[in-house]
Motif scaffolding. Structure first.
Motif, PDB file in Angstrom:
ATOM      1  N   ASP A  13       3.868   8.620   5.628  1.00  0.00           N
ATOM      2  CA  ASP A  13       2.543   8.233   5.173  1.00  0.00           C
ATOM      3  C   ASP A  13       1.549   8.864   6.161  1.00  0.00           C
ATOM      4  OD1 ASP A  13       0.577   6.545   3.835  1.00  0.00           O
ATOM      5  OD2 ASP A  13       0.555   5.406   5.695  1.00  0.00           O
ATOM      6  N   ASP A  15      -2.402   8.031   6.569  1.00  0.00           N
ATOM      7  CA  ASP A  15      -3.344   7.082   7.178  1.00  0.00           C
ATOM      8  C   ASP A  15      -2.589   5.883   7.746  1.00  0.00           C
ATOM      9  OD1 ASP A  15      -5.485   8.634   6.422  1.00  0.00           O
ATOM     10  OD2 ASP A  15      -5.822   7.542   4.558  1.00  0.00           O
ATOM     11  N   GLY A  16      -2.690   5.673   9.041  1.00  0.00           N
ATOM     12  CA  GLY A  16      -2.023   4.536   9.669  1.00  0.00           C
ATOM     13  C   GLY A  16      -0.681   4.904  10.275  1.00  0.00           C
ATOM     14  N   GLU A 173       6.123   4.145   6.985  1.00  0.00           N
ATOM     15  CA  GLU A 173       4.929   3.539   6.361  1.00  0.00           C
ATOM     16  C   GLU A 173       4.288   2.450   7.202  1.00  0.00           C
ATOM     17  OE1 GLU A 173       2.728   3.006   4.100  1.00  0.00           O
ATOM     18  OE2 GLU A 173       3.174   4.532   2.616  1.00  0.00           O
ATOM     19  N   ASP A 174       2.946   2.318   7.070  1.00  0.00           N
ATOM     20  CA  ASP A 174       2.239   1.227   7.753  1.00  0.00           C
ATOM     21  C   ASP A 174       1.757   0.164   6.771  1.00  0.00           C
ATOM     22  OD1 ASP A 174       0.177   2.833   6.578  1.00  0.00           O
ATOM     23  OD2 ASP A 174      -1.264   1.786   7.862  1.00  0.00           O
TER      24      ASP A 174
END
Ligand code: B16
Ligand code: MG
Length: 215
Positions: A13, A15-16, A173-174
């Motif tokens: 992912d 963003d983050g 992932e965040d």
């Protein structure tokens, strides 16, 4: 069962995970919400993590007395995106940490294939501003999908782009919606940041470089 020897590719992912654009999304949504007189704060902003642009707008408009047509909503989303892209111009290579860069380089050195799997249609601009495109063999983003996370489409496309089956890829992932997307696509998953709390991922990362322990 998660076994590090089975992993041939890692899908990130954006963003983050690779960088943080939360504050820029917040500022752009805040400007829009203020302009239409709708209450918006950082707590509401945290619900937008990993959610598509239109779904984010629907969350913001929960506080609106006025009902907006689809056409009006598209105009509002375009207005927010224009403000957001102006803010993205302020990003620079320092927005991707040395830890992230050295970990990505080490993963490539192990022969793993790496791809981005982001809902954001602004992925190309973010990768260009941060000089991070060169770490990835492929980029799957909001421009090549029709369904957003928790649908697995963006990760399935990423796996296809790097020529691997989901069963040999780890998704990092965040956001819980992203972990759900990874699981439903048949991927192994690694949670970082707020996604750790959902307790659904195969592995939880305290920090980005922990990835080197798991693949
Ligand atoms: P855009 P990710 C997501 O990126 C963001 O977390 C989310 O806040 C944003 O609404 C979404 O992209 C769409 O972004 O408006 O730039 O197309 O976490 O999937 O990398
Ligand atoms: Mg994210």
């Amino acid at each position: 069962m998660f076994n590090k020897d089975d992993i041939k590719g890692v899908i990130f992912d954006l963003d983050g995970v690779i960088c943080s654009t939360d504050e820029l999304h917040y500022l752009a949504w805040k400007e829009l919400a203020d302009s239409i007189g709708v209450y918006f704060d950082r707590q509401i902003n945290s619900r937008l993590r990993g959610v598509s642009r239109m779904a984010s707008l629907d969350i913001i408009l929960e506080r609106s007395e006025k009902k907006y047509s689809q056409e009006e909503k598209e105009a509002l989303a375009a207005e927010k995106n224009e403000a957001y892209r102006k803010l993205l111009e302020r990003m620079s290579p320092s927005d991707v940490s040395d830890e992230v860069r050295s970990t990505l380089t080490a993963l490539r050195g192990k022969g793993l294939r790496l791809s981005i799997g982001s809902s954001s249609k602004n992925t190309p601009l973010i990768l260009e501003r941060t000089d991070a495109r060169r770490y990835f063999d492929a980029v799957s983003d909001g421009n090549n999908i029709t369904r957003s996370k928790p649908d697995p489409e963006v990760f399935l496309k990423a796996a296809e782009f790097i020529g691997l089956a989901p069963s040999v890829c780890l998704v990092v992932e965040d956001a819980e919606a992203g972990i759900d997307a990874g699981i439903s696509g048949g991927f192994f998953t690694a949670a970082i940041g707020s996604a750790v709390h959902c307790g659904k991922a195969n592995v939880n990362l305290n920090r980005f470089s922990d990835l080197l322990k798991y693949v």
